[in-house]
Scaffold this motif. Structure first.
Motif, mmCIF file in Angstrom:
data_model
loop_
_atom_site.group_PDB
_atom_site.id
_atom_site.type_symbol
_atom_site.label_atom_id
_atom_site.label_comp_id
_atom_site.label_asym_id
_atom_site.label_seq_id
_atom_site.Cartn_x
_atom_site.Cartn_y
_atom_site.Cartn_z
ATOM 1 N N ILE A 1 0.863 -1.182 0.000
ATOM 2 C CA ILE A 1 0.000 0.000 0.000
ATOM 3 C C ILE A 1 0.898 1.230 0.000
ATOM 4 N N ALA A 2 0.938 1.922 -1.147
ATOM 5 C CA ALA A 2 1.773 3.121 -1.313
ATOM 6 C C ALA A 2 0.874 4.290 -1.694
ATOM 7 N N THR A 3 -0.093 4.562 -0.842
ATOM 8 C CA THR A 3 -1.114 5.570 -1.076
ATOM 9 C C THR A 3 -1.064 6.616 0.045
ATOM 10 N N PRO A 4 -1.800 7.722 -0.078
ATOM 11 C CA PRO A 4 -1.814 8.719 1.003
ATOM 12 C C PRO A 4 -2.251 8.131 2.339
ATOM 13 N N ASN A 5 -1.771 8.729 3.420
ATOM 14 C CA ASN A 5 -1.930 8.192 4.774
ATOM 15 C C ASN A 5 -3.364 7.848 5.132
ATOM 16 N N GLY A 6 -4.297 8.716 4.757
ATOM 17 C CA GLY A 6 -5.682 8.545 5.180
ATOM 18 C C GLY A 6 -6.374 7.328 4.610
ATOM 19 N N THR A 7 -5.749 6.657 3.641
ATOM 20 C CA THR A 7 -6.344 5.461 3.028
ATOM 21 C C THR A 7 -5.792 4.161 3.604
ATOM 22 N N HIS A 8 -4.711 4.229 4.378
ATOM 23 C CA HIS A 8 -4.004 3.012 4.818
ATOM 24 C C HIS A 8 -4.906 2.071 5.626
ATOM 25 N N TYR A 9 -5.646 2.625 6.560
ATOM 26 C CA TYR A 9 -6.452 1.812 7.480
ATOM 27 C C TYR A 9 -7.499 1.005 6.706
ATOM 28 N N GLU A 10 -8.238 1.676 5.860
ATOM 29 C CA GLU A 10 -9.312 1.013 5.102
ATOM 30 C C GLU A 10 -8.756 -0.056 4.175
ATOM 31 N N GLN B 1 2.908 16.519 -2.467
ATOM 32 C CA GLN B 1 3.224 17.421 -1.368
ATOM 33 C C GLN B 1 1.961 18.090 -0.833
ATOM 34 N N LYS B 2 1.014 18.381 -1.692
ATOM 35 C CA LYS B 2 -0.213 19.067 -1.265
ATOM 36 C C LYS B 2 -0.984 18.241 -0.248
ATOM 37 N N TRP B 3 -1.121 16.925 -0.477
ATOM 38 C CA TRP B 3 -1.892 16.113 0.471
ATOM 39 C C TRP B 3 -1.146 15.931 1.788
ATOM 40 N N ARG B 4 0.167 16.035 1.745
ATOM 41 C CA ARG B 4 0.942 15.832 2.971
ATOM 42 C C ARG B 4 0.712 16.922 4.021
ATOM 43 N N VAL C 1 -6.090 14.127 5.058
ATOM 44 C CA VAL C 1 -5.408 13.064 4.313
ATOM 45 C C VAL C 1 -4.134 12.609 5.020
ATOM 46 N N ALA C 2 -3.368 13.573 5.512
ATOM 47 C CA ALA C 2 -2.071 13.257 6.124
ATOM 48 C C ALA C 2 -2.192 12.798 7.563
ATOM 49 N N GLY C 3 -3.273 13.232 8.253
ATOM 50 C CA GLY C 3 -3.402 12.923 9.663
ATOM 51 C C GLY C 3 -2.982 14.092 10.520
#
Length: 399
Positions: A91-100, A190-193, A198-200
């Motif tokens: 899983i190499a996606t933005p942080n907010g998607t990891h859990y799901e 960089q924007k989502w970070r 998204v980033a947490g």
């Protein structure tokens, strides 16, 4: 020494979620996993939120177009129908998607390798750990440079008493690539970070310092933080409430003290990951700018520079080296080392080999949960005015 021979019976059938053409980390995952062609075989992927771009990318890196999927849910469903379906997913996606995604992968019967920070809360981590145990699957976390052999050399020297009792821990992971807000204007990654949704709850504390914090735990497994104090800043104001710079002070249970500086606004810095461990007899220091060297400084004696792959190094260090002392190794080899250990762990889990699992040193789900706990404590300390907080209980205490 690693020479490319297989460590498991056959390569694991592997897929990626994210990591496509516009990804900042996808190539690092692939160069790590596919280094020797004996641990993983990339057979499928949902590489991009743009399905057509993801399919084109997948084909261009050699994946069958029929196994380049528009999203991870479709991939899990379709691959489950195949006798040669995927066994493990990164899983190499933005942080907010990891859990799901991690939960969905585990419920689909897949092992998981995930980017950091793993999730947003410790509770999510504990829930997923319980699910992984129920499913009999491995969850690994890609703390990339933790695969550098010098981490194991430092661990061995500390265990052997070469530096005495630890007194001071000095950690740093900084760079200058976000010294201005230009990245947010030109880079989607960089924007989502710097978007809390998204980033947490953090930017550089999660994106950078979790790497160095885990490496310190790998090096000093017996050292436990008792309490910490975090002061964080948003020097580029549009990033608030997320920080682009932070300082953390730490008190350890054995009486040692520590500090960590993490920053993406350290203008001009290209390679700012540094670990220095100070003991009663000597000190050890490692920089990512010279990843093949380890400084060993004994009080009252000339400073020594230890070199990777030399016969005087500990066997646990040299077991992971690939190119010999004459040639330099770096981040790519470190990623290859942790991916190889992921493969060995997955294979051992599949065979019920608990002895191998207990002996492996690699970033597992417990390391991922501890990274979340680190972020939570740092954020809580900073958001309460930079106060000392108990590391485990989350109870605020006076300095």
């Amino acid at each position: 020494m690693l020479n490319g021979e297989k460590n498991i019976a056959r390569p694991l059938r592997w897929a990626m979620i994210g990591g496509g053409r516009t990804s900042q980390v996808g190539y690092k995952h692939r160069t790590g996993a596919l280094r020797d062609n004996t641990a993983f075989q990339l057979v499928a992927g949902a590489f991009d939120i743009d399905a057509e771009r993801g399919k084109e990318f997948g084909v261009n890196i050699g994946v069958d177009e029929n196994r380049c999927y528009p999203d991870y849910r479709t991939m899990f469903t379709e691959e489950a129908k195949r006798e040669d379906g995927i066994e493990v997913v990164t899983i190499a996606t933005p942080n907010g998607t990891h859990y799901e995604i991690t939960k969905a992968a585990l419920n689909a019967g897949l092992h998981v390798i995930c980017e950091k920070p793993l999730f947003f809360t410790v509770e999510e981590g504990e829930e997923v750990k319980e699910l992984a145990e129920k499913q009999g699957k491995i969850v690994g976390v890609t703390y990339g440079y933790s695969g550098n052999q010098m981490m194991l050399q430092m661990r061995a020297m500390i265990e052997q008493g070469k530096i005495g009792e630890i007194r001071v821990v000095d950690l740093q992971y900084t760079h200058g690539f976000n010294a201005t807000d230009q990245g947010e204007k030109t880079s989607a990654a960089q924007k989502w970070r710097v978007d809390p949704k998204v980033a947490g709850p953090s930017f550089v504390l999660g994106d950078l310092s979790t790497h160095t914090y885990y490496m310190s735990e790998l090096i000093m497994p017996e050292m436990k933080i008792k309490k910490l104090l975090c002061d964080r800043q948003s020097f580029v104001g549009t990033r608030a409430p997320l920080e682009d710079n932070a300082f953390v002070m730490m008190h350890y249970e054995n009486g040692a003290v520590g500090r960590l500086w993490t920053s993406s606004i350290n203008a001009g810095c290209m390679d700012g990951q540094r670990i220095r461990i100070v003991g009663t007899k000597a000190s050890l220091e490692w920089w990512d700018s010279k990843p093949n060297q380890l400084k060993y400084e004994v009080q009252g004696e000339p400073a020594q520079t230890l070199i990777r792959a030399m016969p005087y190094m500990d066997e646990t260090c040299n077991a992971d080296e690939r190119l010999g002392a004459l040639h330099q190794e770096g981040l790519s080899e470190a990623w290859a080392n942790i991916y190889l250990k992921f493969a060995v762990a997955i294979d051992a889990k599949n065979r019920g080999d608990e002895d191998t699992l207990k002996s492996l040193v690699y970033p597992d789900i417990d390391a991922g949960i501890q990274g979340i706990r680190w972020i939570e404590n740092c954020v809580r300390s900073a958001d309460n005015g930079g106060v000392w907080v108990e590391f485990e209980t989350k109870k605020l205490v006076q300095a």
